[in-house]
Design a protein around this motif. Sequence first.
Motif, PDB file in Angstrom:
ATOM      1  N   ARG A 174      -8.019  74.082 -23.975  1.00 38.05           N
ATOM      2  CA  ARG A 174      -7.515  74.603 -22.709  1.00 38.05           C
ATOM      3  C   ARG A 174      -7.466  73.480 -21.685  1.00 38.05           C
ATOM      4  O   ARG A 174      -8.422  72.725 -21.533  1.00 38.05           O
ATOM      5  N   VAL A 175      -6.354  73.349 -21.003  1.00 39.44           N
ATOM      6  CA  VAL A 175      -6.200  72.344 -19.953  1.00 39.44           C
ATOM      7  C   VAL A 175      -6.002  73.077 -18.638  1.00 39.44           C
ATOM      8  O   VAL A 175      -5.004  73.802 -18.463  1.00 39.44           O
ATOM      9  N   ASP A 176      -6.954  72.929 -17.724  1.00 38.36           N
ATOM     10  CA  ASP A 176      -6.904  73.609 -16.433  1.00 38.36           C
ATOM     11  C   ASP A 176      -6.015  72.813 -15.484  1.00 38.36           C
ATOM     12  O   ASP A 176      -6.353  71.699 -15.076  1.00 38.36           O
ATOM     13  N   PHE A 197      -2.948  67.590  -8.467  1.00 36.89           N
ATOM     14  CA  PHE A 197      -1.640  67.354  -7.849  1.00 36.89           C
ATOM     15  C   PHE A 197      -0.767  68.575  -8.113  1.00 36.89           C
ATOM     16  O   PHE A 197      -1.038  69.381  -9.015  1.00 36.89           O
ATOM     17  N   SER A 198       0.280  68.700  -7.291  1.00 36.79           N
ATOM     18  CA  SER A 198       1.188  69.833  -7.455  1.00 36.79           C
ATOM     19  C   SER A 198       2.293  69.532  -8.451  1.00 36.79           C
ATOM     20  O   SER A 198       2.676  70.387  -9.250  1.00 36.79           O
ATOM     21  N   ASP A 199       2.820  68.321  -8.386  1.00 38.67           N
ATOM     22  CA  ASP A 199       3.842  67.900  -9.351  1.00 38.67           C
ATOM     23  C   ASP A 199       3.815  66.376  -9.448  1.00 38.67           C
ATOM     24  O   ASP A 199       3.201  65.695  -8.620  1.00 38.67           O
ATOM     25  N   THR A 200       4.491  65.843 -10.437  1.00 38.80           N
ATOM     26  CA  THR A 200       4.413  64.404 -10.722  1.00 38.80           C
ATOM     27  C   THR A 200       5.153  63.551  -9.704  1.00 38.80           C
ATOM     28  O   THR A 200       5.000  62.326  -9.720  1.00 38.80           O
ATOM     29  N   SER A 201       5.927  64.145  -8.811  1.00 37.91           N
ATOM     30  CA  SER A 201       6.645  63.331  -7.818  1.00 37.91           C
ATOM     31  C   SER A 201       5.695  62.668  -6.835  1.00 37.91           C
ATOM     32  O   SER A 201       6.051  61.669  -6.192  1.00 37.91           O
ATOM     33  N   VAL A 202       4.475  63.203  -6.691  1.00 41.63           N
ATOM     34  CA  VAL A 202       3.519  62.624  -5.736  1.00 41.63           C
ATOM     35  C   VAL A 202       2.641  61.571  -6.399  1.00 41.63           C
ATOM     36  O   VAL A 202       1.810  60.958  -5.725  1.00 41.63           O
ATOM     37  N   LEU A 203       2.818  61.357  -7.698  1.00 36.39           N
ATOM     38  CA  LEU A 203       1.956  60.426  -8.416  1.00 36.39           C
ATOM     39  C   LEU A 203       2.570  59.025  -8.433  1.00 36.39           C
ATOM     40  O   LEU A 203       3.796  58.862  -8.388  1.00 36.39           O
ATOM     41  N   THR A 204       1.698  58.040  -8.505  1.00 35.94           N
ATOM     42  CA  THR A 204       2.142  56.658  -8.698  1.00 35.94           C
ATOM     43  C   THR A 204       2.458  56.460 -10.175  1.00 35.94           C
ATOM     44  O   THR A 204       1.612  56.734 -11.029  1.00 35.94           O
ATOM     45  N   PRO A 205       3.668  56.034 -10.510  1.00 37.59           N
ATOM     46  CA  PRO A 205       4.016  55.860 -11.925  1.00 37.59           C
ATOM     47  C   PRO A 205       3.069  54.895 -12.618  1.00 37.59           C
ATOM     48  O   PRO A 205       2.597  53.920 -12.025  1.00 37.59           O
ATOM     49  N   SER A 223     -10.357  62.276 -21.244  1.00 41.98           N
ATOM     50  CA  SER A 223     -11.189  62.406 -20.054  1.00 41.98           C
ATOM     51  C   SER A 223     -10.286  62.821 -18.909  1.00 41.98           C
ATOM     52  O   SER A 223      -9.060  62.843 -19.033  1.00 41.98           O
ATOM     53  N   ASP A 224     -10.881  63.157 -17.762  1.00 38.17           N
ATOM     54  CA  ASP A 224     -10.069  63.519 -16.597  1.00 38.17           C
ATOM     55  C   ASP A 224      -9.160  62.359 -16.194  1.00 38.17           C
ATOM     56  O   ASP A 224      -8.014  62.568 -15.765  1.00 38.17           O
ATOM     57  N   GLN A 225      -9.679  61.153 -16.316  1.00 40.06           N
ATOM     58  CA  GLN A 225      -8.880  59.979 -15.961  1.00 40.06           C
ATOM     59  C   GLN A 225      -7.689  59.823 -16.897  1.00 40.06           C
ATOM     60  O   GLN A 225      -6.574  59.521 -16.456  1.00 40.06           O
ATOM     61  N   SER A 250       0.014  70.187 -17.816  1.00 35.74           N
ATOM     62  CA  SER A 250      -1.110  70.663 -18.632  1.00 35.74           C
ATOM     63  C   SER A 250      -0.636  71.055 -20.027  1.00 35.74           C
ATOM     64  O   SER A 250      -1.353  70.848 -21.014  1.00 35.74           O
ATOM     65  N   GLU A 251       0.574  71.588 -20.129  1.00 38.11           N
ATOM     66  CA  GLU A 251       1.106  71.941 -21.448  1.00 38.11           C
ATOM     67  C   GLU A 251       1.431  70.686 -22.262  1.00 38.11           C
ATOM     68  O   GLU A 251       1.207  70.650 -23.483  1.00 38.11           O
ATOM     69  N   ILE A 252       1.934  69.653 -21.600  1.00 36.03           N
ATOM     70  CA  ILE A 252       2.189  68.386 -22.299  1.00 36.03           C
ATOM     71  C   ILE A 252       0.872  67.797 -22.800  1.00 36.03           C
ATOM     72  O   ILE A 252       0.782  67.301 -23.935  1.00 36.03           O
TER      73      ILE A 252
END
Length: 795
Positions: free
Chosen positions: A5-7, A13-21, A445-447, A474-476
């Motif tokens: 299970r992946v929570d 984050f809400s979506d990947t657009s806010v993440l640093t690639p 891990s979370d990281q 989370s599904e990926i």
Amino acid sequence: MLTPRVDASRLGFSDTSVLTPLEEPLGQQRAVEALEFGLTITSPGFNIFATGPMGTGKWSIVKRMVQRMARAGVAPPDWCYVNNFLDSFRPRCLPFAAGQGRAFKHGIETLIQILRRDIPTEFESSKYLDAKARIVSQADGRKKVLFREVNEFARDRAFGFQEEAVGFSLVPLHEGHPMKEEELVRLPADKQRELEERKTHVEAKIREFQSQIHALDHETERNLRNMDRQVVKNLLDQQLEPLRRIYQDLPEVLGYLDQVYADIVTNYKDFLHKETHGVPLLGLITPGRTADLSRYEVNLIVENKPDGGAPVVDESHPTYANLIGKIERKVHLGVVFTDFTEIKVGACIQANGGYLILNALDLLRQPFAYDALKRVIRTREVKIEDPGEYFGFSTTGMKPQPVPVNLKVILLGPPILYHLLQAYEEDFSKMFKVKADFDVDLVRSDQEDLRYAQYIARLCREEALPHFDAEAVSEIIQQGLRMADRHDRLSLRLSLLSDLIREASFWAQQRKHSLVTRDDVDKAIKKKRFRADLPEQWIQDEIREGTLIVDVEGEVVGQVNGLSVHLLGDSTFGRPCRITARTFVGTKGVIDIQREAELAGHIHSKGVMTLSGYLAGKFAGAHPFALSATLTFEQTYSEVEGDSAAVGELAAILSSLAEVPVRQCLAVTGSVNQLGEIQPIGGVNEKVEGFFETCKKRGLTGKQGVIIPVRNTKHLALRREVVEAVEAGQFSVYGVNSVEEAMELLTGTQAGERDAEGRYPEGTLYARVTQRLGEMAEIVGTWGETKHKDTADEA
């Protein structure tokens, strides 16, 4: 836990657009460290072999790291091939600082163009023509003096010159007039002798005159040629001096310029405006055009930008010619010829001073390519030559000067190829001393979950895909856990993950979603499975129709539902199959029908023989072990491999011995050792899902399920449909540690444990097995005694 299970709420984050690639490679610390070491060290032989399973991103990671190292590197020199005026069959190669090769090429072209213009102009100037006329006039004056002297010498001896069709002839004179033939005949003999003597003296004088005239002509020609050359030298000194100053620190270039200077001075007439006639030779002279000056061309074979860093060459088709280079041919009037301008270099020279990336399998498939690469690495130079020269055949083609190279070679290939080369290619370990081993998964891990999300963000940005929301990510991640077959590890098969990301993005765009959702990922997974599961559906349909006999209800003695995995290209699926056993009196032990029919692999045969050890050790303590049993996989007609059916086979034998029926609503998989411990197996998800699919088509009853080794529970990542069925009580998954636990689930009968006297409790499964084996041993013993008695009576 049936599936990890992946929570999504813990991702942060809400979506990947806010993440640093993600910029650095995902996982692969071991491989990355090896690559950094191999790319940094400059000692000979420290080339790199990057190995690992397919789909782990070897090429992309290697390419990114190499390009990063190359950008920080120094741009290597440019290389040019030029004519060798001393031996045109051995062209010379000249190095230049990065970006200066084209300037040199342009400088030589400009020089030739200027000379083509100025040399004819200089030879047509009035100053040149006056000087030439003076030399010719002086020569003509000296000729006249010589002619006058020889003429006076002849007249003093009564001879004159008479013009004829073929030149001049001597004519005797009498009182200043030529004598006729009849007058000569009437002369007395002594006068005729005197005339002949005088004629001999005159002819000698004439020959001397002719010799002087020829010497004078040669002198005049030499003076004219020296004057012409001086004119050309004056022009060359003026035009070549800037080039000499530019390349004063390059002795090889200055030597070439000296050769150009000498050749132009010697062959200056090639620059004059004159029409050529006659048959052209090897295309060097064409009727109606000036002489060919291609010998002064510069063949710029490698050009680098001064600020471009080191070159990176990824040669996708590493043939001998593409690696080393080639000498192309021209055809004119049916004659094949070539020159230094037709030299074409390969990847080894293009990557000189940088990095060469090759696929090892592609390299080894090409004839002689690997040997050629070894020679380059060993000699640190590239020798471009006709293939016949390399293969030992005598040819008369050009032999260009070798180009010194300093490059780092990176081969990419599967692990088996690396080990084969290490074992059978003695030079391989000397030339590829760095192994970059790519792993297939990493510890979760979370990281690492966040890095997975950053990888998705990078792919979305690079390929302009819609971003993923947290649920989709989370599904990926969950699919990454399934690919790794572990709850605590994430798969690094980035090619498969990237394809899943792309497919999910496609379905999101089809649905007009601004972000990719979990439903989009689910649809991508289902659609991909649907495209590849036709063979599985064929088998399931045959099971449903009864063509392949598999029972999912009732109880049968000596019959167990086993599970196997089929690998068909990109499709992997589980298939239930019936395992049957028959036991009877004898001493042959367990007979594997698959092995007897040569349809069993070595591992499967080992698993069956392990069963004999377990049975003998478990039940042959109080009496001889007398057993004959046959085992087979019903309706299988291809080779069976692996020992994951060992528990099912053992269950079928025990059921037959005890005459206790086995529940057909359960399927079992697992390996077993001689101590009765159940060992983990591979493909557990596919096996569970395969039996679930069969039960679903027949109708779920709530009693059906699969028995797996407890040690395989950490590998479970079942499809949501299976998990929901288990949660609803329609299907079950059992984990067992021992044969006893499996048999109790399959038969509903207690296996039993030995008491202090070594007996199993009455009515237990093992008590029945022990009783039956004792009966069989007694029968065998009685039959042996009877046979011995009959033999004695006959004696």
